[in-house]
Design an enzyme around this catalytic site. Structure first.
Site, PDB file in Angstrom:
ATOM      1  N   VAL A   1      -0.601  -3.070  -0.145  1.00 51.06           N
ATOM      2  CA  VAL A   1       0.818  -2.963  -0.776  1.00 51.06           C
ATOM      3  C   VAL A   1       1.861  -3.384   0.233  1.00 51.06           C
ATOM      4  CG1 VAL A   1       2.371  -1.338  -1.827  1.00 51.06           C
ATOM      5  CG2 VAL A   1      -0.257  -0.967  -1.873  1.00 51.06           C
TER       6      VAL A   1
ATOM      7  N   ASP B   1      -0.662  -7.022 -10.834  1.00 54.10           N
ATOM      8  CA  ASP B   1      -0.741  -6.830  -9.663  1.00 54.10           C
ATOM      9  C   ASP B   1       0.151  -5.822  -9.239  1.00 54.10           C
ATOM     10  OD1 ASP B   1      -0.795  -8.346  -6.588  1.00 54.10           O
ATOM     11  OD2 ASP B   1       1.236  -7.957  -7.052  1.00 54.10           O
TER      12      ASP B   1
ATOM     13  N   ILE C   1       4.646  -5.052   5.419  1.00 51.57           N
ATOM     14  CA  ILE C   1       5.789  -4.037   5.502  1.00 51.57           C
ATOM     15  C   ILE C   1       4.896  -2.662   5.844  1.00 51.57           C
ATOM     16  CG2 ILE C   1       7.461  -2.601   4.228  1.00 51.57           C
ATOM     17  CD1 ILE C   1       7.718  -4.714   2.070  1.00 51.57           C
TER      18      ILE C   1
ATOM     19  N   LYS D   1      -0.812  -1.987  -7.341  1.00 51.41           N
ATOM     20  CA  LYS D   1       0.003  -1.480  -6.079  1.00 51.41           C
ATOM     21  C   LYS D   1       0.570   0.036  -6.385  1.00 51.41           C
ATOM     22  CE  LYS D   1       0.653  -6.100  -4.232  1.00 51.41           C
ATOM     23  NZ  LYS D   1       1.512  -7.393  -4.489  1.00 51.41           N
TER      24      LYS D   1
END
Lengths: 429, 429
Positions: A135, A204, A139, A208
């Protein structure tokens, strides 16, 4: 020469992310050793075809087509999976975990669909299953949620977790492009696939969202639990209207605690332009976390791309290697199945855009339908369109079920020609 | 009844953060146990006065004034320090670490000044020294930098790490307030101390910059290494001019890798209004990280306050408790002393605002001084002020040393009445 512990890595897959990871492991080996006291050595790279040309030079003798052997090889301490998709990744990782090998993966489909099976196998062997890259690409997201906020009661997580749709919406907002035009531009730049369905219809983002919800609330949530709408119905007019009202339109993945239940959904939403998520532009991703003690936290960065994703995989790999050499297992608590609150029972403010015949009495009829279902109108704006008029409503907070009943009622009105986009509105009343 | 491992916590200090931590530990005990498999039990709370009234009810028998005994008590598994300041915190934590107890602290002065001594003691005993709360309050920052980005080559870290100054600058920007007016408002709201020096002159930010630089670059940096300027010279006119040019003014802590050296500084800067840091408003904090592989990452949230800070302390406490029960030590690599690049040798674009006599030939004289020192002017704007004129310059990228020499040269010009704010300008040429 040195007595630095060496951790041997078996890499499954050598595409964009795998290639970038090899580059980082080679180029940064001394840095990594200096900072972590570990030497990471790739001993096998499993690929579909050894002959295929690659962007990265793989040292002789590492390439193999026998992924199953790599997953359980005695020469491998940690398995890294960057193949994607459910099979054969699922089978390979189960056999690695059962063989007592920690696993690092960035495979969101796998985790969102059969994650439970993998977590049970990891817990059974007492080894790490790490997936920071699944995910939000590079980050730092999963580790902060699991560890930094381990004692935090999280109320809501809202994320922009799909770069393709955020790029399209940014172009529609900033260049006034229509949806098709912005999609075509994104395809030309390689930000969108030729078949963009997985991105633009929210599949998508839903995978996540399931992973985020599981981590944030400590319960099992699968992709099928996630209510999902995409952005293909958003028009330039919706974006323009949102802008005039002080909002921007973003595709959000939202996971909320509602009493003892969890609500997880992906849909476009209007968010106030002063909200930190509003400034997340182009293909960037961000996740906004609302915690009881910590307040508001946002984590922002590149949600995709070979190098950012490889950076996240490398962080996990170092973690797994550290746990392995230090003898401490990772933290994997078994999760209970989430009780999912269906979208029907959630409440929000709503934006609704409908086209009606431009004649007296129509607005009164339309307003009556809202009233019959207990949906209170916060503001209405009317625009002439020749023989028709466009009515743009923002409601007060209302239940989804009642808003859907309102839509059904409006469809039955003879004067209503077209019901446009329904958008949830985030933010203060 | 349960066989959950119990980890006994000795708390040093019971002010805002300590009180909030006790509340979280009591109120969330079941949540924490469910999510982490650990029970955290506070066995001692060391305070200066047992009789003092507190906002939180401390269970009978826990309070003591003998902090030194708590730090080494056989009934304490982990020591949490929330006293602040250098002494007695330093001595207490050294004795705890030497007694083999993991330590969690949020004490930025301590870490930025005598951190090395503490890290050596922690490494010597093979125990954790965790300090997520020391920078950015509740924002997960230290753990992402140390762990998620462990394999990343970081080029630059830029942070808004002081909420007081960010609040003042936000009010100056959004309400057009002057510095004194905005400071007074911040004091009235409790966002600024009666003596605001530590915040507005950048001392608080400099301590945090030293800690960030140490973590980002894996070298020892102390507060004294940090070049520091505050915001008390910023005027409403500077902010207004920045706005017209598409910039906002923020107090930034910047840590950069420059060749083999590290440059660390705190000063107000102009940043482009489309930059993610520009949207960090009021008392929020954020740190923007530029990594070679990961690209741009930003971590945003509440930089201060009892509850957000306690949330970060709790995350560390769970981490230390986990490492303790799982038998794996934390990661503490000994750091080499940083080689610091002095500010004189850094390059930037600059904003400069000077007041001159409004008569022919003055601009030519001023421009000549820039030229003599090799500082190239990117743009100039002139505003009449009666008998005087204000000249506002933005330079191309220039060396600090040359810009300081230019200022010295300008001070010698008879026609220059006042040299105003010098601001570094972040962003594209």
């Amino acid at each position: 020469m040195s007595d630095t512990p060496v951790v041997r890595v078996g890499l499954l897959g050598c595409g964009h992310v795998g290639g970038a990871l090899l580059q980082l492991l080679t180029g940064h080996a001394d840095d990594i050793e200096r900072r972590t006291g570990l030497r990471l050595e790739v001993t096998h790279v499993a690929v579909r075809s050894v002959a295929k040309e690659r962007s990265v030079v793989v040292p002789e003798g590492l390439l193999t087509t026998d992924a199953a052997a790599v997953a359980t090889s005695p020469d491998v301490d940690v398995v890294v999976e960057v193949i994607g998709g459910i099979e054969p990744a699922r089978e390979l990782l189960l056999s690695a975990l059962k063989a007592g090998k920690p696993v690092v993966t960035g495979n969101k489909e796998l985790l969102a669909n059969v994650g439970t099976e993998l977590f049970e196998a990891a817990a059974g062997s007492g080894v790490d299953l790490l997936f920071e890259a699944a995910v939000g690409g590079g980050i730092p997201l999963i580790r902060p949620l699991r560890e930094s906020l381990a004692g935090e009661r999280i109320n809501r997580v809202m994320g922009i977790v799909n770069g393709t749709t955020n790029y399209i919406l940014t172009r529609m907002t900033e260049a006034g492009a229509g949806y098709v035009e912005a999609l075509t531009e994104a395809q030309g730049l390689g930000f969108a696939e030729r078949d963009p369905t997985a991105d633009v219809e929210g599949y998508d983002a839903a995978a996540k969202a399931a992973i985020l919800a599981s981590i944030a609330f400590g319960v099992k949530v699968v992709a099928g639990d996630v209510y999902r709408e995409g952005i293909s119905n958003i028009t330039a007019a919706d974006i323009d209207f949102a802008h005039r009202m002080g909002y921007v339109v973003k595709l959000l993945a939202v996971a909320e605690a509602v009493g003892d239940e969890v609500a997880v959904r992906v849909h476009p939403a209007m968010i106030p332009s002063t909200h930190p998520l509003a400034s997340v532009r182009e293909s960037f991703n961000a996740v906004f976390i609302e915690g009881e003690a910590v307040g508001e936290v946002m984590l922002y960065g590149r949600g995709a791309g070979g190098m950012p994703t490889a950076s996240a995989v490398l962080g996990d790999l170092i973690d797994a290697a550290h746990n392995l050499t230090a003898g401490g297992p990772g933290r994997t608590a078994p999760l209970a199945r989430a009780s999912i609150r269906p979208i029907d029972e959630l409440s929000s403010q709503y934006y609704l855009n409908i086209e009606v015949a431009d004649r007296p009495g129509v607005l009164a009829n339309v307003a009556r339908v809202f009233g019959e279902h207990g949906v209170s109108i916060r503001s209405m704006e009317q625009e002439g369109l020749g023989d028709e008029a466009r009515l743009i409503f923002i409601t007060h907070t209302a239940r989804e079920r009642d808003v859907q009943a309102t839509l059904a009622g409006l469809r039955e009105l003879e004067a209503v020609d077209r019901i446009g986009t329904l958008l949830r509105v985030i933010g203060p009343e």
